[in-house]
Write a protein that holds these residues in place. Structure first.
Motif, PDB file in Angstrom:
ATOM      1  N   ASN A 136      97.602   7.552 -13.377  1.00 17.89           N
ATOM      2  CA  ASN A 136      97.148   8.892 -13.759  1.00 17.89           C
ATOM      3  C   ASN A 136      98.255   9.708 -14.433  1.00 17.89           C
ATOM      4  N   GLN A 137      99.330   9.013 -14.785  1.00 14.80           N
ATOM      5  CA  GLN A 137     100.414   9.616 -15.566  1.00 14.80           C
ATOM      6  C   GLN A 137     101.032  10.855 -14.898  1.00 14.80           C
ATOM      7  N   GLY A 138     101.118  10.784 -13.562  1.00  4.98           N
ATOM      8  CA  GLY A 138     101.788  11.861 -12.849  1.00  4.98           C
ATOM      9  C   GLY A 138     100.936  13.068 -12.529  1.00  4.98           C
ATOM     10  N   LYS A 139      99.684  13.073 -12.996  1.00  6.66           N
ATOM     11  CA  LYS A 139      98.804  14.199 -12.652  1.00  6.66           C
ATOM     12  C   LYS A 139      98.377  14.083 -11.190  1.00  6.66           C
ATOM     13  N   PRO A 140      97.923  15.181 -10.589  1.00  6.53           N
ATOM     14  CA  PRO A 140      97.673  15.216  -9.140  1.00  6.53           C
ATOM     15  C   PRO A 140      96.725  14.141  -8.611  1.00  6.53           C
ATOM     16  N   VAL A 141      97.142  13.525  -7.518  1.00  6.38           N
ATOM     17  CA  VAL A 141      96.321  12.550  -6.798  1.00  6.38           C
ATOM     18  C   VAL A 141      96.351  12.938  -5.322  1.00  6.38           C
ATOM     19  N   ALA A 142      95.181  13.118  -4.743  1.00  9.62           N
ATOM     20  CA  ALA A 142      95.086  13.523  -3.335  1.00  9.62           C
ATOM     21  C   ALA A 142      94.457  12.414  -2.508  1.00  9.62           C
ATOM     22  N   ILE A 143      94.780  12.391  -1.235  1.00 10.44           N
ATOM     23  CA  ILE A 143      94.206  11.419  -0.302  1.00 10.44           C
ATOM     24  C   ILE A 143      93.069  12.077   0.485  1.00 10.44           C
ATOM     25  N   LEU A 144      91.926  11.386   0.533  1.00  7.68           N
ATOM     26  CA  LEU A 144      90.782  11.788   1.352  1.00  7.68           C
ATOM     27  C   LEU A 144      90.747  10.904   2.590  1.00  7.68           C
ATOM     28  N   SER A 145      90.465  11.473   3.751  1.00  4.49           N
ATOM     29  CA  SER A 145      90.346  10.629   4.931  1.00  4.49           C
ATOM     30  C   SER A 145      89.519  11.290   6.019  1.00  4.49           C
ATOM     31  N   GLY A 146      88.769  10.441   6.722  1.00  3.80           N
ATOM     32  CA  GLY A 146      88.007  10.949   7.847  1.00  3.80           C
ATOM     33  C   GLY A 146      88.623  10.587   9.177  1.00  3.80           C
ATOM     34  N   SER A 178      99.403  14.804  -3.892  1.00  2.00           N
ATOM     35  CA  SER A 178      99.359  16.248  -4.127  1.00  2.00           C
ATOM     36  C   SER A 178      98.595  16.975  -3.036  1.00  2.00           C
ATOM     37  N   GLY A 179      97.986  16.203  -2.153  1.00  2.00           N
ATOM     38  CA  GLY A 179      97.272  16.828  -1.056  1.00  2.00           C
ATOM     39  C   GLY A 179      96.711  15.804  -0.096  1.00  2.00           C
ATOM     40  N   PHE A 238      93.921  24.717  -5.731  1.00  2.00           N
ATOM     41  CA  PHE A 238      95.319  24.844  -5.324  1.00  2.00           C
ATOM     42  C   PHE A 238      96.143  23.703  -5.911  1.00  2.00           C
ATOM     43  N   MET A 239      95.620  22.478  -5.788  1.00  2.00           N
ATOM     44  CA  MET A 239      96.345  21.320  -6.310  1.00  2.00           C
ATOM     45  C   MET A 239      96.390  21.329  -7.837  1.00  2.00           C
ATOM     46  N   LEU A 240      95.329  21.793  -8.467  1.00  2.00           N
ATOM     47  CA  LEU A 240      95.302  21.869  -9.925  1.00  2.00           C
ATOM     48  C   LEU A 240      96.315  22.881 -10.461  1.00  2.00           C
TER      49      LEU A 240
END
Length: 201
Positions: free
Chosen positions: A72-82, A98-99, A116-118
């Motif tokens: 993603n060329q350094g753009k924000p990547v967040a982790i989702l988890s349950g 990023s989150g 916020f992350m954006l």
């Protein structure tokens, strides 16, 4: 803004996409695994924000996060988890996420987190990171406590819950006592009511 959600559970994927779309994000794409997320990014260009399910195929722990950040060329990547613990959340943030987004977040909180992350910030729900849920009302329940709570909500006895999960009945009683204390519940019925009110199961 172009957003991408990668999660192998159809319901979760569609729900998160619907939440974000309702928040004004017009371009929200979805894929069921990491490989497709990377392929989509390579073919269509970097997304402004990517959400990755921590436990989906291809992730291999946090190595999948690293692959996605590079794609993603350094753009924000967040982790989702349950189900991931605070330790996993902290490791993900340290590895460049990023989150960290618990799947229990409300639509409003998820939209705020995305914005916020954006904006270039790192998002981690304070209540989760200190060991309480997003309402700040009680400590985080363990996976096994949630299993027992589901059984309680289904009206099952301790013996039936024990059979469902291959546990000793005394272990189920212990988990029921612990989760009731965490929830501030007076008894099993009260625990079930709290669970349903807070959408815990």
């Amino acid at each position: 803004m172009r957003l991408l959600i990668a999660d192998d559970h159809d319901l979760v994927r569609d729900t998160v996409a619907a939440y974000l779309s309702s928040g004004g994000f017009e371009s929200v794409s979805t894929v069921p695994n990491l490989d497709e997320a990377i392929a989509r990014t390579v073919s269509e260009g970097a997304f402004d924000l990517v959400f990755l399910d921590y436990n989906m195929p291809g992730m291999n722990g946090l190595s999948g996060l690293d692959r996605m950040i590079k794609a993603n060329q350094g753009k924000p990547v967040a982790i989702l988890s349950g189900s991931a613990s605070r330790d996993v959340a902290q490791a993900a943030l340290a590895a460049g996420a990023s989150g960290f987004i618990p799947k229990t977040l409300s639509a409003k909180a998820l939209i705020s987190a995305a914005r916020f992350m954006l904006s270039g910030e790192v998002y981690a729900p304070f209540e989760f990171m200190r060991g309480t849920d997003q309402n700040g009302d009680h400590p985080q329940l363990t996976r096994r406590e949630l299993d027992v709570l589901r059984g309680i909500c289904a009206g099952k006895s301790n013996k039936e819950i024990a059979q469902d999960y291959g546990l000793q009945e005394v272990t189920v009683k212990l988990h029921a006592k612990t989760l009731s204390r965490k929830l501030g519940a007076r008894n099993r019925t009260h625990a079930a009511m709290i669970a349903r009110d807070r959408c815990l199961v």
